[in-house]
Design a protein around this motif. Structure first.
Motif, PDB file in Angstrom:
ATOM      1  N   LEU A 251      -0.116 -10.216  -2.017  1.00 51.44           N
ATOM      2  CA  LEU A 251      -0.295 -10.844  -0.711  1.00 51.44           C
ATOM      3  C   LEU A 251      -1.293 -11.980  -0.707  1.00 51.44           C
TER       4      LEU A 251
ATOM      5  N   CYS B 262      -4.210 -10.519   2.532  1.00 50.59           N
ATOM      6  CA  CYS B 262      -4.658  -9.139   2.334  1.00 50.59           C
ATOM      7  C   CYS B 262      -6.063  -8.962   2.892  1.00 50.59           C
TER       8      CYS B 262
ATOM      9  N   ASP C 219      -6.045  -4.447   7.372  1.00 49.90           N
ATOM     10  CA  ASP C 219      -4.592  -4.575   7.506  1.00 49.90           C
ATOM     11  C   ASP C 219      -4.025  -3.216   7.923  1.00 49.90           C
TER      12      ASP C 219
ATOM     13  N   ALA D 260      -1.973  -4.894  -3.978  1.00 54.37           N
ATOM     14  CA  ALA D 260      -1.725  -5.646  -2.747  1.00 54.37           C
ATOM     15  C   ALA D 260      -2.335  -7.042  -2.814  1.00 54.37           C
ATOM     16  N   ARG D 261      -3.540  -7.165  -3.384  1.00 55.32           N
ATOM     17  CA  ARG D 261      -4.170  -8.480  -3.504  1.00 55.32           C
ATOM     18  C   ARG D 261      -3.312  -9.424  -4.348  1.00 55.32           C
TER      19      ARG D 261
ATOM     20  N   ASP E  94      -5.084  -1.351  -3.673  1.00 54.94           N
ATOM     21  CA  ASP E  94      -5.694  -2.583  -3.174  1.00 54.94           C
ATOM     22  C   ASP E  94      -5.509  -3.728  -4.166  1.00 54.94           C
TER      23      ASP E  94
ATOM     24  N   TRP F 193       0.808  -1.217   0.000  1.00 55.58           N
ATOM     25  CA  TRP F 193       0.000   0.000   0.000  1.00 55.58           C
ATOM     26  C   TRP F 193       0.845   1.273   0.000  1.00 55.58           C
TER      27      TRP F 193
ATOM     28  N   ARG G 215      -2.510  -1.114   5.393  1.00 56.25           N
ATOM     29  CA  ARG G 215      -3.468  -0.452   4.509  1.00 56.25           C
ATOM     30  C   ARG G 215      -4.078   0.777   5.177  1.00 56.25           C
TER      31      ARG G 215
END
Length: 759
Positions: free
Chosen positions: A236, A240, A244, A232-233, A229, A215, A247
């Protein structure tokens, strides 16, 4: 006003203006679980690449420009860009602020707070006591000879003007760092175009930072939460989640950065919690507390630093709330407003408040200004001179005609033998101020003064060699620029902030001029010199919320009704190319178009394309530009310098900006040069043209406000044409949509300062 039937071209010239576009905060896509196919990740990241090119409206991103042609192997000189110099100055300022704060809490050595003759005498005594110098060494000059206050060093000879190159963006990352970041971005489905900006923003270790905390991509300009997002998905997977802490901390910082783009230096903690809830955070209160504890943001109460970041009072919540539950209240007290702020703006506001207080308390009467005030060209000018004679800080407000009053002050101060200088926001403002004073050396642009390109230079202590500094266009001062300026003024320097309170505010964060006036931190002189003619009468009414009809026998003001955006573009081109030159003798080059925003069917992009086709057609073979094109150069955020394209070669795009040759490197053309037959109101602030055409298409109604209309309509010296397609939205905006309030801390900080008479 004089209205013409549709289809009939008005004779007078039109006036140009620009308006700001606030970035839209879109709801985030909650990253509860990763996408099964991962498609959303790549799509969101590619949007982020485009978003990274977006900037605040005042930065003037280019409209579809491409790099000019250059032979292979062409390289840029390693000279610092103007933006790099400004960032370096900001870092140096913050370091000095932190050192001063540390000094406040440490013991003060005897004599270290002395200055002037007292400090010299103490140094002499200590030198004799230590045996460093004999006592007779200090009797070489008559005792009666007064020590100079701050002697200005001899100004070095300036070389002949040369083309000024503009180089790549500051803090460019190394190729190795950018390559490492590109690898990480590819793993998250993000485009390689983000590698350079991410490495420049996050530093040489950016790849590792993004692996640990995807993030952090939100810190790259233009990247939105839903894009971070998605990235990150992809990196992670199941780890995620919407809550988090990495985040939520990044979101809090992002919210503060977005608030700064709208002019705020702080954000109400309640607003931050509400926004976090909209991004899927289930416990916004905990998210804010974590961000404070991590030092992402600072927390304040009522505009005063209550506890510092992450160290709240014993009975206060970690976000600065008085009772720890986030509602900002105690059982036995009135509600307390809790603010969150980024350290860069908090430091700037504190430094600025301290500096202004220093100027107020270090002012000495000095020379006798009585005769100068009595011989002033107007009563308002005399009042301003008398105020400056007794105060270290003075605020002065008025319209365009009132600019003659600070000019009279500069001339009066110079007549008393004082080192006086005026600054303006633009080269056009500088020229008008110098003409009013009658001395071309008496005015410079503020950016040139701060960068050292112009002005009196600095003394041995690093302060400007000045006794009086007058800053015109003061509403355009953002808090960081103002802090750098005041930090560069010596004790005893008189500072006069002058401007029109009705115009649009600064492109950067803060509302320095308005806060100084509201805090009553200094004398405030309100000009009684009205702007003349029909345009002046019209603008004066707008300033108090009234859009009145004015008599314009010389066609000074003309209304051109239109039905749609296509007709608005057609009529605008007709005005600039035919009607205004024919009826008023004002050439197209002296007529400026101003519209609401860059996008839309009648925004600056569409209008510039139509005007170029009519006024300077060409293939745009130099990155979308041809010799003779009217352009605006954006050397740094918040600055717009009008110019014209001269040529292009391997070095870059060659511009003529008000007589100054500027070379824009090929890789900077797209970001810092755009066509300028049509501008936004923010870009036009501080400048005037003989004729202005203000374009108000139907889809512009939501972007109108009283300051926007006031700024746009007041840019014309002789003529104003209004291409009017918003019907009743225009008078409604003037009457009902005042300036947007900005959340800042400068006013309470100034109000808390001791007055000169206080113990």
């Amino acid at each position: 006003m004089t209205a013409h039937p549709r289809g009939e071209s008005p004779d007078p010239a039109a006036e140009d203006h620009q308006a700001g576009e606030d970035a839209v905060v879109r709801p985030a896509e909650t990253p509860g679980t990763p996408d099964e196919d991962g498609a959303g990740s790549a799509e969101g990241a590619h949007e982020g690449a485009r978003g990274a090119e977006e900037a605040h409206e005042a930065e003037g991103s280019a409209e579809g420009a491409q790099e000019p042609e250059q032979p292979p192997g062409a390289s840029a000189a390693p000279a610092l860009s103007e933006a790099e110099a400004e960032l370096a100055a900001q870092r140096e300022l913050r370091l000095r602020i932190e050192q001063r704060k540390a000094e406040r809490d440490s013991p003060i050595a005897a004599g270290t707070k002395l200055s002037g003759p007292a400090a010299d005498l103490l140094a002499a005594v200590r030198a004799v006591e230590s045996g460093e110098k004999p006592g007779t060494a200090f009797f070489d000059s008559p005792a009666s000879a007064p020590a100079p206050r701050r002697a200005a060093p001899a100004a070095p000879a300036r070389p002949a003007p040369a083309p000024v190159p503009e180089r790549p963006a500051p803090r460019a990352a190394s190729p190795e760092a950018a390559a490492s970041v590109a690898t990480v971005l590819a793993g998250g489905g993000a485009p390689e175009a983000l590698a350079g900006p991410a490495a420049a923003t996050l530093g040489e270790g950016a790849a590792g930072v993004l692996r640990e905390d995807p993030w952090q991509l939100l810190s790259v300009p233009g990247v939105r939460p839903e894009q971070a997002d998605a990235f990150a998905r992809a990196l992670l997977g199941a780890e995620c989640g919407p809550d988090d802490q990495r985040r939520t901390a990044a979101l809090v910082g992002w919210l503060l950065e977005r608030a700064a783009l709208r002019g705020h230096t702080a954000l109400d903690a309640g607003e931050a919690r509400t926004a976090l809830a909209g991004f899927g955070v289930t416990d916004p209160q905990e998210a804010v507390q974590h961000a404070v504890a991590e030092g992402v943001v600072l927390v304040f109460q009522d505009g005063v630093d209550a506890t510092g970041a992450g160290e709240p009072e014993e009975d206060a919540g970690a976000d600065g709330s008085a009772d720890g539950d986030g509602d900002g209240t105690r059982d036995d007290e009135e509600p307390v407003r809790v603010l969150l702020g980024l350290d860069r703006y908090a430091l700037a506001e504190e430094s600025l408040a301290d500096g202004l207080g220093r100027l107020v308390n270090s002012c000495e009467k000095g020379a006798d200004w009585t005769e100068a005030a009595a011989s002033a060209p107007s009563a308002s000018a005399g009042e301003l001179i008398r105020a400056a004679a007794t105060a270290g800080l003075v605020a002065h407000s008025g319209g365009e005609s009132a600019r003659t009053e600070p000019a009279a002050l500069i001339a009066a101060a110079q007549g008393l033998g004082l080192r006086a200088l005026g600054t303006a926001h633009s080269a056009d403002g500088q020229r008008r101020l110098a003409d009013a004073v009658g001395d071309p050396r008496s005015a410079v642009t503020l950016s040139a003064l701060l960068s050292g390109e112009a002005g009196p230079g600095r003394d041995a202590d690093g302060a400007f060699a000045l006794d009086v500094l007058v800053v015109l266009d003061a509403p355009q001062l953002d808090v960081e620029t103002a802090a750098m300026l005041v930090e560069s003024l010596a004790d005893g320097t008189r500072l006069v902030l002058s401007g029109d309170p009705g115009v649009l505010g600064s492109a950067g964060a803060g509302r320095v001029f308005a806060d100084v006036i509201a805090a009553r931190a200094c004398p405030h002189v309100v000009s009684r010199t009205p702007d003349p003619g029909p345009i002046g009468e019209l603008v004066s009414g707008i300033g108090i919320g009234e859009l009145a009809q004015v008599e314009a026998p010389g066609r000074e003001v003309v209304i051109v009704p239109v039905h749609d955006a296509g007709e608005a573009v057609h009529r605008t081109v007709q005005l600039v190319a035919d009607s205004v030159p024919r009826a008023l003798g004002v050439p197209s080059s002296d007529t400026q178009v101003i519209t609401v925003g860059h996008g839309g069917s009648a925004g600056t992009t569409a209008l510039n394309a139509a005007l170029k086709q009519r006024l300077n057609p060409g293939p745009g073979r130099f990155g979308g530009f041809d010799p003779g094109d009217r352009v605006v150069h954006i050397p740094a955020p918040g600055r717009a310098v009008p110019g014209a394209v001269v040529s292009a070669d391997a070095e870059g795009l060659h511009l003529d900006c008000a007589g100054t040759a500027v070379v824009v490197a090929p890789d900077r053309v797209e970001a810092s040069v755009r066509h300028s037959w049509a501008l936004s109101a923010h870009q036009a602030a501080g400048m005037r043209w003989p004729a202005v055409v203000v374009v108000l298409p139907g889809d512009a109604a939501q972007g109108l406000s009283r300051p926007w209309v006031y700024t746009a309509f007041s840019r014309g010296e002789r003529h104003l044409s209004v291409v009017h397609g918003v019907d009743q939205a225009l008078p409604r905006a003037v009457a009902e949509v005042p300036a947007q309030e900005r959340t800042t801390r400068l006013r309470p900080l100034l109000e808390a300062l001791p007055t000169p008479d206080a113990p």
